[in-house]
Design a protein around this motif. Structure first.
Motif, PDB file in Angstrom:
ATOM      1  N   HIS A 144       0.867  -1.180   0.000  1.00 12.38           N
ATOM      2  CA  HIS A 144       0.000   0.000   0.000  1.00 12.38           C
ATOM      3  C   HIS A 144       0.902   1.227   0.000  1.00 12.38           C
ATOM      4  CE1 HIS A 144      -3.703   2.124   2.006  1.00 12.38           C
ATOM      5  NE2 HIS A 144      -3.419   2.604   0.816  1.00 12.38           N
ATOM      6  N   LEU A 145       0.923   1.953  -1.108  1.00 13.97           N
ATOM      7  CA  LEU A 145       1.729   3.171  -1.233  1.00 13.97           C
ATOM      8  C   LEU A 145       0.812   4.332  -1.579  1.00 13.97           C
ATOM      9  CD1 LEU A 145       4.829   1.900  -3.280  1.00 13.97           C
ATOM     10  CD2 LEU A 145       4.724   2.362  -0.825  1.00 13.97           C
ATOM     11  N   GLY A 146       0.818   5.342  -0.742  1.00 11.36           N
ATOM     12  CA  GLY A 146      -0.114   6.440  -0.964  1.00 11.36           C
ATOM     13  C   GLY A 146      -1.534   5.903  -0.949  1.00 11.36           C
ATOM     14  N   ASP A 147      -2.294   6.191  -2.009  1.00 10.62           N
ATOM     15  CA  ASP A 147      -3.654   5.669  -2.140  1.00 10.62           C
ATOM     16  C   ASP A 147      -3.724   4.512  -3.135  1.00 10.62           C
ATOM     17  OD1 ASP A 147      -4.621   7.516  -0.327  1.00 10.62           O
ATOM     18  OD2 ASP A 147      -5.126   8.995  -1.858  1.00 10.62           O
ATOM     19  N   LEU A 148      -2.572   3.924  -3.455  1.00 12.20           N
ATOM     20  CA  LEU A 148      -2.525   2.819  -4.414  1.00 12.20           C
ATOM     21  C   LEU A 148      -2.265   1.508  -3.672  1.00 12.20           C
ATOM     22  CD1 LEU A 148      -0.367   4.413  -7.262  1.00 12.20           C
ATOM     23  CD2 LEU A 148      -2.809   4.718  -6.757  1.00 12.20           C
TER      24      LEU A 148
END
Length: 368
Positions: free
Chosen positions: A206-210
């Protein structure tokens, strides 16, 4: 770019794996090593014993800590004599690296990431292709067959050479295993040289909203193939991933459907939604179920793959859709003799655009 000490073969690579960053550093000599972030110290240790007899250090750090502080300091002591009593080591050496976490869409309009696969041990052309975003690159993806085989641990160094050139230890990398990675004397040690979660090469990021779901098809032929000489057990490994997918679905509100997720991607080296010709037409029951679970339950925006050595898009209902997929599959890695083509992804809260770029600076948009 920070000047790195002679102990390091390259800058650190900051891999995102599960809820951690795994900072991995290839080294030339034995050393005790840890990472400091603010008042926190994170050690490369084995059950409390500092690791020194290794050519690859790994330090695991909660993503939240590094995201907040935006820098980390690598500290090491070179070993003089690690004798049983009163071992000797040199003075501390400290090197600080900046870090830029992936922002949420509350903080930025656009997230940019670049996808590489199938570099097969050749760094130069893929590095040139992946410079498409320049300093605006937010994170990097390695999607398998970055090496040609695992016949020697030195082969793994190409990942870190590419990582250094494109990230300088300052932005995250996601790593997914390919089928060529499974071949050779050191294939069972790849988890020592690349990130893994609980020793496994399938996990989420999970990176940022991705949100990324990493799946690992492992080899591309049946376990009994003479090519493998009884050295693989991939069927059971794939069966376990079916259960893993079901567990993600059972906890969807905490995983890919969590409030802070704007886009979900599936990342897998092999585009398993397509039945290939024999002897590559394996595991049809398993891959059909993976495709069904993803299509009917997960609803990913895209699946991103490599393996085929031909970039393009497999769309629902086209000739490459073998199981009734409800999402497009983007093949974003194409090695050629004098050219390399990779995938440049630009993501906003409401849209995803993709360009295939090459080492000569050419870029072509692809339609989803």
């Amino acid at each position: 770019m920070t000047n790195i000490p002679a102990l390091f073969k390259t800058t650190p690579a900051v891999f995102a794996a599960g809820e951690e960053y795994q900072i991995m550093i290839p080294v030339n000599e034995e050393a005790l090593l840890w990472v400091e972030i603010g008042e926190h110290k994170y050690y490369d240790h084995s059950n409390g014993i500092m690791v020194s007899d290794t050519d690859m250090h790994r330090v695991c750090i909660p993503q939240k800590i590094l995201n907040e502080k935006k820098e980390y300091t690598v500290v090491y002591r070179k070993i003089i004599d690690r004798k049983p009593y009163y071992p000797e080591s040199e003075d501390e050496v400290r090197t600080t690296f900046s870090f830029r976490p992936v922002k949420s869409f509350d903080e930025t309009d656009t997230i940019r990431f670049y996808h590489l696969s199938d570099t097969h041990g050749r760094p130069d052309m893929p590095i040139a292709a992946a410079k498409h975003f320049g300093n605006d690159l937010d994170f990097l993806i390695f999607n398998g067959d970055m090496i040609d085989h695992s016949g020697d641990t030195k082969n793994f160094e190409v990942l870190y050479e590419i990582a250094e050139a494109l990230t300088h230890g300052e932005i995250p990398i996601i790593n997914s295993r390919g089928n060529h990675d499974m071949r050779g004397y050191c294939a069972d040690r790849i988890k020592d040289y690349t990130p893994a979660v609980n020793g496994l090469t399938y996990y989420t990021v999970h990176l940022g909203d991705l949100y990324f779901i990493l799946l690992d098809c492992a080899e591309d032929k049946d376990d009994g193939s003479v090519e493998y000489g009884h050295t693989v057990a991939c069927h059971a490994f794939r069966e376990a991933q079916t259960e893993y997918l079901r567990s993600l679905i059972a906890n969807a509100d905490q995983t890919y459907s969590a409030p802070q997720v704007a886009h979900t991607f599936v990342l897998c080296h092999m585009p398993f939604t397509r039945i290939d010709r024999a002897p590559f037409n394996i595991e049809q029951d398993i891959y059909r179920e993976w495709t069904r679970l993803l299509s009917d339950e997960v609803h990913p925006d895209l699946m991103i793959a490599g393996h085929m050595h031909r970039a393009g898009v497999y769309r629902p209902g086209d000739e490459n859709d073998s199981y009734g997929q409800k999402f497009s599959v983007v093949i974003a890695g194409e090695p050629q003799s004098s050219k390399y083509i990779g995938g440049a992804f630009t993501v906003t809260k409401d849209d995803i655009s993709i360009h295939l770029t090459d080492n000569e600076g050419n870029a072509a948009a692809i339609e989803l």
